[in-house]
Structures are given as structure tokens and as C-alpha cells.
Design a protein around this motif. Structure first.
Motif, PDB file in Angstrom:
ATOM      1  N   LEU A  96      31.668  32.979  35.807  1.00  0.00           N
ATOM      2  CA  LEU A  96      30.879  32.414  36.906  1.00  0.00           C
ATOM      3  C   LEU A  96      30.110  33.519  37.601  1.00  0.00           C
ATOM      4  CD1 LEU A  96      30.335  29.913  38.823  1.00  0.00           C
ATOM      5  CD2 LEU A  96      32.282  30.739  40.170  1.00  0.00           C
ATOM      6  N   THR A  97      28.854  33.254  37.900  1.00  0.00           N
ATOM      7  CA  THR A  97      28.033  34.158  38.709  1.00  0.00           C
ATOM      8  C   THR A  97      27.623  33.437  39.987  1.00  0.00           C
ATOM      9  OG1 THR A  97      27.132  35.265  36.750  1.00  0.00           O
ATOM     10  CG2 THR A  97      25.942  35.569  38.815  1.00  0.00           C
ATOM     11  N   VAL A  98      27.816  34.112  41.123  1.00  0.00           N
ATOM     12  CA  VAL A  98      27.406  33.592  42.431  1.00  0.00           C
ATOM     13  C   VAL A  98      26.408  34.593  43.003  1.00  0.00           C
ATOM     14  CG1 VAL A  98      28.170  32.725  44.671  1.00  0.00           C
ATOM     15  CG2 VAL A  98      29.713  32.612  42.696  1.00  0.00           C
ATOM     16  N   PRO A  99      25.112  34.423  42.704  1.00  0.00           N
ATOM     17  CA  PRO A  99      24.129  35.433  43.111  1.00  0.00           C
ATOM     18  C   PRO A  99      24.102  35.689  44.610  1.00  0.00           C
ATOM     19  CG  PRO A  99      23.187  33.970  41.474  1.00  0.00           C
ATOM     20  CD  PRO A  99      24.504  33.374  41.866  1.00  0.00           C
ATOM     21  N   SER A 100      24.271  34.655  45.426  1.00  0.00           N
ATOM     22  CA  SER A 100      24.170  34.833  46.872  1.00  0.00           C
ATOM     23  C   SER A 100      25.253  35.760  47.412  1.00  0.00           C
ATOM     24  CB  SER A 100      24.248  33.479  47.578  1.00  0.00           C
ATOM     25  OG  SER A 100      25.507  32.856  47.343  1.00  0.00           O
ATOM     26  N   ARG A 101      26.375  35.854  46.696  1.00  0.00           N
ATOM     27  CA  ARG A 101      27.478  36.713  47.125  1.00  0.00           C
ATOM     28  C   ARG A 101      27.612  37.968  46.266  1.00  0.00           C
ATOM     29  NH1 ARG A 101      32.501  32.934  49.250  1.00  0.00           N
ATOM     30  NH2 ARG A 101      31.256  31.556  50.579  1.00  0.00           N
ATOM     31  N   ARG A 102      26.668  38.133  45.349  1.00  0.00           N
ATOM     32  CA  ARG A 102      26.730  39.275  44.431  1.00  0.00           C
ATOM     33  C   ARG A 102      28.103  39.345  43.766  1.00  0.00           C
ATOM     34  NH1 ARG A 102      21.890  39.304  44.336  1.00  0.00           N
ATOM     35  NH2 ARG A 102      20.524  41.124  44.481  1.00  0.00           N
ATOM     36  N   LEU A 103      28.534  38.207  43.230  1.00  0.00           N
ATOM     37  CA  LEU A 103      29.812  38.118  42.541  1.00  0.00           C
ATOM     38  C   LEU A 103      29.597  37.575  41.135  1.00  0.00           C
ATOM     39  CD1 LEU A 103      32.288  36.559  45.146  1.00  0.00           C
ATOM     40  CD2 LEU A 103      32.322  38.894  44.250  1.00  0.00           C
ATOM     41  N   ALA A 104      30.358  38.106  40.195  1.00  0.00           N
ATOM     42  CA  ALA A 104      30.404  37.561  38.843  1.00  0.00           C
ATOM     43  C   ALA A 104      31.747  37.952  38.246  1.00  0.00           C
ATOM     44  CB  ALA A 104      29.259  38.094  37.995  1.00  0.00           C
ATOM     45  N   TYR A 105      32.423  36.984  37.621  1.00  0.00           N
ATOM     46  CA  TYR A 105      33.740  37.281  37.081  1.00  0.00           C
ATOM     47  C   TYR A 105      34.173  36.175  36.131  1.00  0.00           C
ATOM     48  CZ  TYR A 105      35.071  34.079  40.896  1.00  0.00           C
ATOM     49  OH  TYR A 105      35.159  33.014  41.753  1.00  0.00           O
ATOM     50  N   ASP A 106      35.167  36.487  35.310  1.00  0.00           N
ATOM     51  CA  ASP A 106      35.753  35.506  34.414  1.00  0.00           C
ATOM     52  C   ASP A 106      36.726  34.631  35.205  1.00  0.00           C
ATOM     53  OD1 ASP A 106      34.385  36.620  32.280  1.00  0.00           O
ATOM     54  OD2 ASP A 106      36.049  37.901  31.668  1.00  0.00           O
ATOM     55  N   THR A 107      36.552  33.320  35.112  1.00  0.00           N
ATOM     56  CA  THR A 107      37.446  32.414  35.824  1.00  0.00           C
ATOM     57  C   THR A 107      38.742  32.176  35.057  1.00  0.00           C
ATOM     58  OG1 THR A 107      36.433  30.456  34.828  1.00  0.00           O
ATOM     59  CG2 THR A 107      35.503  31.233  36.924  1.00  0.00           C
ATOM     60  N   GLY A 108      38.715  32.374  33.747  1.00  0.00           N
ATOM     61  CA  GLY A 108      39.881  32.128  32.908  1.00  0.00           C
ATOM     62  C   GLY A 108      39.437  31.581  31.566  1.00  0.00           C
ATOM     63  N   PRO A 109      40.311  30.814  30.889  1.00  0.00           N
ATOM     64  CA  PRO A 109      39.930  30.304  29.571  1.00  0.00           C
ATOM     65  C   PRO A 109      38.816  29.285  29.667  1.00  0.00           C
ATOM     66  CG  PRO A 109      41.968  29.293  30.303  1.00  0.00           C
ATOM     67  CD  PRO A 109      41.643  30.361  31.305  1.00  0.00           C
ATOM     68  N   GLY A 110      37.895  29.368  28.719  1.00  0.00           N
ATOM     69  CA  GLY A 110      36.908  28.324  28.542  1.00  0.00           C
ATOM     70  C   GLY A 110      37.389  27.431  27.408  1.00  0.00           C
ATOM     71  N   ASN A 111      36.933  27.765  26.194  1.00  0.00           N
ATOM     72  CA  ASN A 111      37.362  27.018  25.016  1.00  0.00           C
ATOM     73  C   ASN A 111      38.535  27.678  24.293  1.00  0.00           C
ATOM     74  OD1 ASN A 111      35.065  25.254  25.275  1.00  0.00           O
ATOM     75  ND2 ASN A 111      33.819  26.880  24.388  1.00  0.00           N
ATOM     76  N   ALA A 112      38.949  28.874  24.720  1.00  0.00           N
ATOM     77  CA  ALA A 112      39.884  29.673  23.921  1.00  0.00           C
ATOM     78  C   ALA A 112      41.183  28.942  23.622  1.00  0.00           C
ATOM     79  CB  ALA A 112      40.172  30.999  24.636  1.00  0.00           C
TER      80      ALA A 112
END
Length: 369
Positions: free
Chosen positions: A169-185
């Protein structure tokens, strides 16, 4: 400048390609997608990747063979674009290991020797794009923050989500980007173990099952979810060995794992109060997952990146084309606040001479038809 971006994600089903023509226009960087495509891995290479991924153990001979085979398949993909006259290739390669301990990224390994691409095409190749950020104290992921921030520059309340093997997930307004956890894995790992099929097409098996609250609650106790960003993860954590021991039937297990992906994403979307969410990646094709996600994040409006001119299946390839363009111009492709690095970095190592170019750092990216 025409840049060919090549990528293979944590689902390792093949090589995604995007040939992009970039043209600076003041503070705006204009991008035109000339051609996109997907090149499935050969059975030999796909099986070798699967055998090398955690929790499996491999020797250096297997690593050498994989580095060669992946590089050769990336080279063949790149060669199919030569008639369109790209000037540069940026290859992500295939992640085999992302080394995280105690929340800190200590190293990362992407295979796919770029010399095979350079030799096959005669073009300069930017590769090994994650490790510089890690050397600067960052997570080396998600690199999508630079693309997402430029694409959403005029949408301050929007976030960008990519659902591959891992969701980020990227949140441009907060200058944040990170893995939230499993997607399809975990979904894919369970499908392969229980049915022999690589993925749950349209989420139909999961749709036929029941979400098991007790099992879901247990899965949500993983410490990763409580960590504060910046953070990153991969199949070093969310692999087949992570799947719970349970008497649940295949459909119920798939329904619960799909809900795990949707809930962990929705929790983060709510945390940031996003008005809209732009989704890309293979998870977009899982209709049941998208339905659950849309319901859980409401009233946040969910769209796909296609609405911004970026085909959902090609976003990662476009990202690496952008990184290649930035590197060719000596411009940083990381946002330290997103990765946790001490400083922004020009990414990658280059095989072959770069064409001489000059440009300034863009503040917005517009993808044109």
C-alpha cells in the motif's frame, strides 16, 4: 526516451513487460505505453524457482543455474521488443530471498543475470535495483512508492494498492508505503497443496466456502501486522510452510485465507482514512477477493489502475521502466520516508553504457493513451 521495463513478482508465473516512451514536460513526466506483454516462464525455470523459494534449501549450483535461466528468459522477452527500438532496459529479475530480521531489511536477492539481456539486445541494462536502498538503511520495498506518488499527485486522499504474492500500500499524502501482508501468496500455496492448481481462478473455490472466524483470528495474531511502517515482507514468511494445520476443507481454508488478505488490507486503508483506493496486480483478477475488499473498505471507493491509464497487470513493469528512466538521468527513485532509508538513492547497477541524458526530477506522472 523509450525504456523497456521487465518484472517478475512473488507469484513467479512469468515476466511482465512494458515498453514506455517518457517525455519530460516541465515538472510533469509524460509516459506513453507503447506495448505491454507477459511471457510465461518455461516449466523448467518455474519449477526451479518453486524449489528454491523458502522454506526450501538450495545449493550454489542451483542458484547459478537459476541466475542463468532467468536471465536468458528475460533476454528473450526483451529481444521480442527490439523492433520497437527501446533505448534502455530495466530488469527487476526474480526475487528469491528478501532478508528481514527484527523488522530491518538486511539484504535482498534478485536473480536473472542482466548480461544475458545486454548481450542478446545490445542495449544498456539497469538491474539489481533494490539493494542500494537497503544499503542506505531502507527496506528495499515497496519500490512502487515513486510511481504511486507521481500518479496520484493530484489525488491527495487516494491510496494505491498492489496485490501480487504480497500486498503493498502507498499513501502519498502521508509519504508512507509498505507491505500489508500476504496478497495471493497463501491463497496460491493452499491451492497448489490441496488441488494441484496454481491459483483459485476468480476466487470461485473460496467463494464456495465459509470463513472460519477462529482460524482467521489465529492468523491475524502474526506479529508482522502490529509492526509500524516502514516494513516489508515476502515469501520468506508467507510461504507454504506457514499454512495452518487444520481439519478445514479446501473451500473453507481458501475462504479464510482470502479474508485474511482482504482484512489486513482493509485495516490499513481505514487507518489512513483513504477516500479512494487504486488497485493493481494479479489480485485484481480474483473477483471474490475484490468483492470482499470492496465491502470491507467501504465507503472508500475502489477502482483499478486502468482508470489512470495503467493496465493493472502491467503496473509493475511500468514501475521498472520508470526506475530505468530515472537511473539513466541520475535521478533518485526512492522516497526515504516510504522505505525508511537515510537518503534517496539512484537505483541499480548498469550493464553497458547509458545514453547521455539530462532531466530534472518530475513531480507528477501522466500516462497518456
Amino acid at each position: 526516451m523509450r525504456v523497456l521495463g521487465l518484472s517478475s513478482g512473488t507469484s513467479y508465473d512469468g515476466i511482465d513487460a512494458a515498453l514506455v516512451e517518457f517525455e519530460p514536460d516541465g515538472a510533469v513526466l509524460r509516459a506513453r505505453l507503447l506495448r505491454t506483454g507477459t511471457f510465461p516462464y518455461s516449466d523448467r525455470t518455474r519449477d526451479a524457482i518453486r524449489a528454491a523459494l523458502p522454506p526450501n534449501q538450495v545449493d550454489l549450483g542451483a542458484v547459478c543455474r537459476l541466475d542463468t535461466w532467468i536471465g536468458q528468459e528475460f533476454a528473450e522477452a526483451a529481444a521480442s521488443y527490439q523492433a520497437a527500438e527501446p533505448e534502455l532496459v530495466c530488469s527487476h529479475g526474480q526475487t528469491l530471498f528478501h532478508w528481514v530480521e527484527g523488522g530491518a531489511a538486511l539484504g535482498t536477492l534478485q536473480l536473472g543475470q542482466p548480461a544475458w539481456i545486454a548481450e542478446r539486445t545490445g542495449l544498456p541494462v539497469v538491474a539489481d535495483v533494490r539493494v542500494r536502498d537497503i544499503a542506505a538503511g531502507g527496506q528495499g520495498a515497496p519500490l512502487a512508492a515513486i510511481l504511486d506518488t507521481l500518479l496520484l499527485a493530484d489525488r491527495p486522499a487516494a491510496g494505491a494498492l498492489n496485490i501480487g504474492g504480497i500486498a503493498n500500500l502507498t499513501v502519498p499524502s502521508r509519504r508512507l508505503a509498505y507491505d500489508t501482508g500476504p496478497g495471493n501468496a497463501l491463497i496460491d500455496a493452499a491451492m497448489l497443496r490441496l488441488t494441484g492448481r496454481a491459483y483459485d481462478e476468480d476466487g470461485e473455490l473460496a467463494r464456495s466456502g465459509r470463513i472460519l472466524p477462529g482460524l482467521l483470528g489465529d492468523l491475524l495474531q502474526d506479529p508482522y501486522y502490529a509492526r509500524q511502517p516502514p516494513k516489508s515482507t515476502g515469501k520468506e514468511l508467507f510461504h507454504a510452510g506457514y499454512l495452518p494445520t487444520t481439519d478445514a476443507g479446501p473451500a473453507d481454508l481458501l475462504a479464510t485465507l482470502t479474508e485474511l488478505t482482504a482484512v489486513t488490507i482493509a485495516t490499513e486503508v481505514a487507518e489512513h482514512g483513504l477516500a479512494s483506493l487504486v488497485v493493481s496486480g494479479g489480485g485484481v483478477r480474483n473477483a471474490y477477493l475484490m468483492e470482499r475488499l470492496t465491502e470491507l473498505v467501504g465507503p472508500t471507493v475502489v477502482t483499478t489502475s486502468d482508470a489512470l491509464g495503467v493496465p493493472a497487470d502491467s503496473k509493475e513493469a511500468l514501475l521498472f521502466a520508470l526506475i530505468g528512466w530515472l537511473t539513466a538521468h541520475g535521478l533518485a527513485a526512492t522516497l526515504p520516508a516510504c522505505t525508511g532509508a537515510r537518503t534517496a538513492s539512484v537505483l541499480g547497477s548498469v550493464t553497458g553504457p547509458l545514453p547521455p541524458r539530462t532531466a530534472t526530477t518530475p513531480v507528477r506522472l501522466v500516462v497518456e493513451p
